[in-house]
Design a protein around this motif. Structure first.
Motif, PDB file in Angstrom:
ATOM      1  N   GLU A   1       0.800  -1.272  -0.182  1.00  0.00           N
ATOM      2  CA  GLU A   1       0.108  -0.059   0.122  1.00  0.00           C
ATOM      3  C   GLU A   1       0.957   1.056   0.057  1.00  0.00           C
TER       4      GLU A   1
ATOM      5  N   VAL B   1       5.344   0.540  -8.034  1.00  0.00           N
ATOM      6  CA  VAL B   1       5.956  -0.641  -8.423  1.00  0.00           C
ATOM      7  C   VAL B   1       6.615  -0.055  -9.829  1.00  0.00           C
TER       8      VAL B   1
ATOM      9  N   VAL C   1       1.240  -1.998 -15.484  1.00  0.00           N
ATOM     10  CA  VAL C   1       1.557  -1.936 -14.213  1.00  0.00           C
ATOM     11  C   VAL C   1       2.648  -1.206 -13.567  1.00  0.00           C
TER      12      VAL C   1
ATOM     13  N   ARG D   1       3.221   2.580 -11.913  1.00  0.00           N
ATOM     14  CA  ARG D   1       2.256   3.172 -11.146  1.00  0.00           C
ATOM     15  C   ARG D   1       2.098   2.688  -9.446  1.00  0.00           C
ATOM     16  N   ARG D   2       1.366   3.672  -8.980  1.00  0.00           N
ATOM     17  CA  ARG D   2       1.519   3.438  -7.406  1.00  0.00           C
ATOM     18  C   ARG D   2       0.285   2.678  -7.045  1.00  0.00           C
ATOM     19  N   ILE D   3       0.556   1.676  -6.037  1.00  0.00           N
ATOM     20  CA  ILE D   3      -0.460   1.168  -5.307  1.00  0.00           C
ATOM     21  C   ILE D   3      -1.253   1.804  -4.273  1.00  0.00           C
TER      22      ILE D   3
ATOM     23  N   ILE E   1      -5.677  -5.545  -5.905  1.00  0.00           N
ATOM     24  CA  ILE E   1      -4.614  -4.660  -5.776  1.00  0.00           C
ATOM     25  C   ILE E   1      -5.080  -3.431  -6.723  1.00  0.00           C
ATOM     26  N   GLU E   2      -5.426  -2.200  -5.775  1.00  0.00           N
ATOM     27  CA  GLU E   2      -5.677  -1.230  -6.306  1.00  0.00           C
ATOM     28  C   GLU E   2      -4.664  -0.192  -6.877  1.00  0.00           C
ATOM     29  N   LEU E   3      -4.730   0.343  -7.983  1.00  0.00           N
ATOM     30  CA  LEU E   3      -3.534   0.993  -8.726  1.00  0.00           C
ATOM     31  C   LEU E   3      -4.046   2.375  -8.783  1.00  0.00           C
ATOM     32  N   GLU E   4      -3.196   3.301  -9.347  1.00  0.00           N
ATOM     33  CA  GLU E   4      -3.562   4.521  -9.635  1.00  0.00           C
ATOM     34  C   GLU E   4      -4.270   4.527 -10.851  1.00  0.00           C
TER      35      GLU E   4
ATOM     36  N   THR F   1      -7.458  -1.721 -11.366  1.00  0.00           N
ATOM     37  CA  THR F   1      -7.478  -2.713 -10.398  1.00  0.00           C
ATOM     38  C   THR F   1      -7.033  -3.862 -10.848  1.00  0.00           C
TER      39      THR F   1
END
Length: 292
Positions: free
Chosen positions: A19, A23, A45, A48-50, A62-65, A69
């Protein structure tokens, strides 16, 4: 297959590392798991930040910017582990055969570099990418029932779903449209705690007026309790499941009926013996003496 408590245990183990992490790179050692990996998966992926880690039933989210998801299912043998890196080398010894390391997240959090590794010997797990704003449209989520620990699950809700049904209680509770994420192990345990036979007709727990009987109220409470207890114990380490740090779950040591065929029932004052039967091709463990 890992059930809800195992997946929730994985989520909680990964959250402190993933969190808020960036990545830096997503490393893919093959193009598919159970299904082909998403098109341009690494490119979409990486960088990107989680934002957060969630769970829906037995799925890790896993929720990404940017409204993206990553949906992950562990299948029969999938697991995640966390390994710290120092100048590109592993800080801790590998805990699994590296030939089954299929997806590796190279993440950075507060200047600390770590690897989150998805290992899956049988490759029954899978990963998909989906818009977070449209998660309700994901095919596996479209008709899922409420979570077993959520506020939406109560005796009144179950009364509405079970009213008039002749289906055996075990089968009704395994229906993911009734309760999401409730699997074979924890249905057996909840029914034992509730003194209810898995063969009992579901509708007998509901009054002619559609209200829950006391037995259904107790069952609802025990479903919630057994899941909470299992999560607190780190899940049940059957076959391949381990936690993200390589340790095992311990709820299997608290099983009252599951996988205890021929053993004495643990219900105080019962004196019965745990029996195994087959329902819809799956093993059911219960005590015929105290479960009616």
């Amino acid at each position: 297959m890992p059930e809800l408590p195992e997946v929730e245990t994985v989520r909680r183990g990964l959250a402190p590392v993933m969190e808020g992490a960036l990545v830096n790179r997503l490393e893919l050692n093959r193009a598919d798991l159970r299904f082909p990996l998403p098109e341009a998966f690494a490119e979409k992926v990486s960088g990107r930040r989680i934002v957060s880690l969630g769970r829906r039933a037995k799925y890790l989210l896993i929720e990404l910017e940017d409204d993206l998801t990553l949906i992950s299912h562990l299948g029969m043998s999938g697991s995640f582990r966390i390994e710290e890196t120092v100048q590109g080398d592993f800080h801790h010894a590998r805990s699994k055969d590296s030939k089954h390391d299929h997806v590796i997240f190279h993440v950075e959090h507060d200047g600390k570099h770590q690897k989150v590794i998805y290992n899956d010997p049988r490759r029954f797990g899978f990963m998909h990418l989906w818009k977070r704003s449209e998660l309700d449209l994901y095919p596996a989520f479209a008709e899922l029932g409420p979570e077993p620990t959520g506020n939406a699950l109560d005796a009144d809700y179950l009364a509405r779903r079970l009213s008039g049904k002749s289906q055996p209680l075990k089968g009704a509770l395994l229906d993911q449209t009734v309760i999401a994420g409730l699997g074979n192990i924890y249905v057996c345990e909840a029914l034992w705690r509730s003194h209810l036979s898995p063969k009992r007709q579901s509708g007998t727990l509901v009054t002619p007026g559609g209200r829950p009987k006391k037995e259904l109220t107790r069952l609802t409470e025990e479903i919630r309790a057994v899941i909470v207890d299992a999560i607190a114990a780190g899940g049940s380490s059957l076959r391949d499941h381990i936690q993200t740090d390589g340790s095992l779950g311990y709820f299997q040591h608290s099983f009252s009926v599951y996988d205890r065929e021929g053993e004495a029932c643990r219900m105080p004052g019962c004196g019965g013996t745990v029996t195994r039967i087959t329902q819809s091709g799956r093993s059911t463990f219960y005590c015929p003496t105290c479960q009616k």
